[in-house]
Design an enzyme around this catalytic site. Sequence first.
Site, short mmCIF file in Angstrom:
data_model
loop_
_atom_site.label_atom_id
_atom_site.label_comp_id
_atom_site.label_asym_id
_atom_site.label_seq_id
_atom_site.Cartn_x
_atom_site.Cartn_y
_atom_site.Cartn_z
N PHE A 17 1.02 -1.29 -0.21
CA PHE A 17 0.03 0.07 0.25
C PHE A 17 0.87 1.07 -0.03
CE2 PHE A 17 -1.08 -3.44 3.08
CZ PHE A 17 -2.77 -4.02 1.91
N GLY A 46 5.07 -2.35 11.39
CA GLY A 46 4.35 -2.42 9.60
C GLY A 46 5.63 -2.80 8.45
N SER A 52 8.02 -1.31 1.45
CA SER A 52 8.69 -0.10 2.38
C SER A 52 10.28 -0.92 2.97
CB SER A 52 8.18 0.34 2.97
OG SER A 52 7.43 -0.51 4.36
N ASP A 71 6.85 -6.95 12.86
CA ASP A 71 5.51 -7.16 12.11
C ASP A 71 5.30 -8.43 12.32
OD1 ASP A 71 2.42 -7.99 10.63
OD2 ASP A 71 3.61 -6.51 9.32
N GLY A 75 -1.48 -9.67 10.03
CA GLY A 75 -2.56 -7.96 9.32
C GLY A 75 -3.23 -7.32 10.09
N HIS A 144 -3.65 0.95 12.43
CA HIS A 144 -3.45 2.60 12.52
C HIS A 144 -4.48 2.50 12.78
CE1 HIS A 144 -0.34 2.96 8.76
NE2 HIS A 144 -1.34 2.66 8.26
N ASP A 170 0.56 6.90 6.10
CA ASP A 170 -0.43 6.95 5.96
C ASP A 170 -1.93 8.29 6.94
OD1 ASP A 170 -1.29 4.93 4.75
OD2 ASP A 170 0.12 3.73 6.16
#
Length: 211
Positions: A17, A46, A52, A71, A75, A144, A170
């Site tokens: 994303f 993340g 990234s 991570d 998810g 988030h 974000d």
Amino acid sequence: MSRSDDLLEFADTVKGFMPRDEGLALYRGALEHAGGDAGGTWLEVGAWCGKSAVYLGAAAEQNNAVLYSLDHHHGSEENQEGWEHFDYTLVDPVDGRLNTLPTWQRTIAEAALESTVIGLVGPSLVVAAHFAQPLDILFIDGGHGAEIAWADYEAWTPKVVVGGLLMIHDVFVNPVDGGRPPYEIYLAALESGTFVDLASEGSLRVLTRVG
Ligand code: SAH
Ligand code: MG
């Protein structure tokens, strides 16, 4: 093509994303910051499928820095079945859970970044509580939701050295574009007087620690 061109092109093909212009800003921010300052310790909260991590890893490799890519690999809420960002190809058929770790590993192997990008698998706050190494670069792009975004901010930002970078993804100024917590922690970083703005690209903010 140079090694970094190859990596930046490869990053485009990795699931995730992170729009290309923001990925390039991540890469350039890290590269310019690290210039000449070899051997740093960087960490991203993340990891997902490693997109990234390839952008940051391309900069880390040139600086002999190590990027920890953290991570639990199951998810966030919006990645689960029935939500906006669900991808059934990432479900482990054995236990029916989302599992991005195999994809992340393949990404880092294919990028030949296995000695530069090191995976940390587990809940962010558990790792943070046992992570004593100061950070030259911190990239926050984990959960988030309000609770986890604030907890990440509180657990990880104090580890950034003075002169180090804090990058947050974000960050949406307009609530129509996305959730508030990343924007709120960005504001908190500025209001704390500890961080100042350096650059921004899309929803990416790049700050540096001044106090
Ligand atoms: N930075 C990645 C995208 C990360 S997506 C990229 O641009 O390619 C957000 C990730 O945060 C998800 O993979 C999710 O599993 C992870 N995450 C959410 N909450 C977490 C937590 N509490 N601990 C560890 N990882 C978490
Ligand atoms: Mg993101």
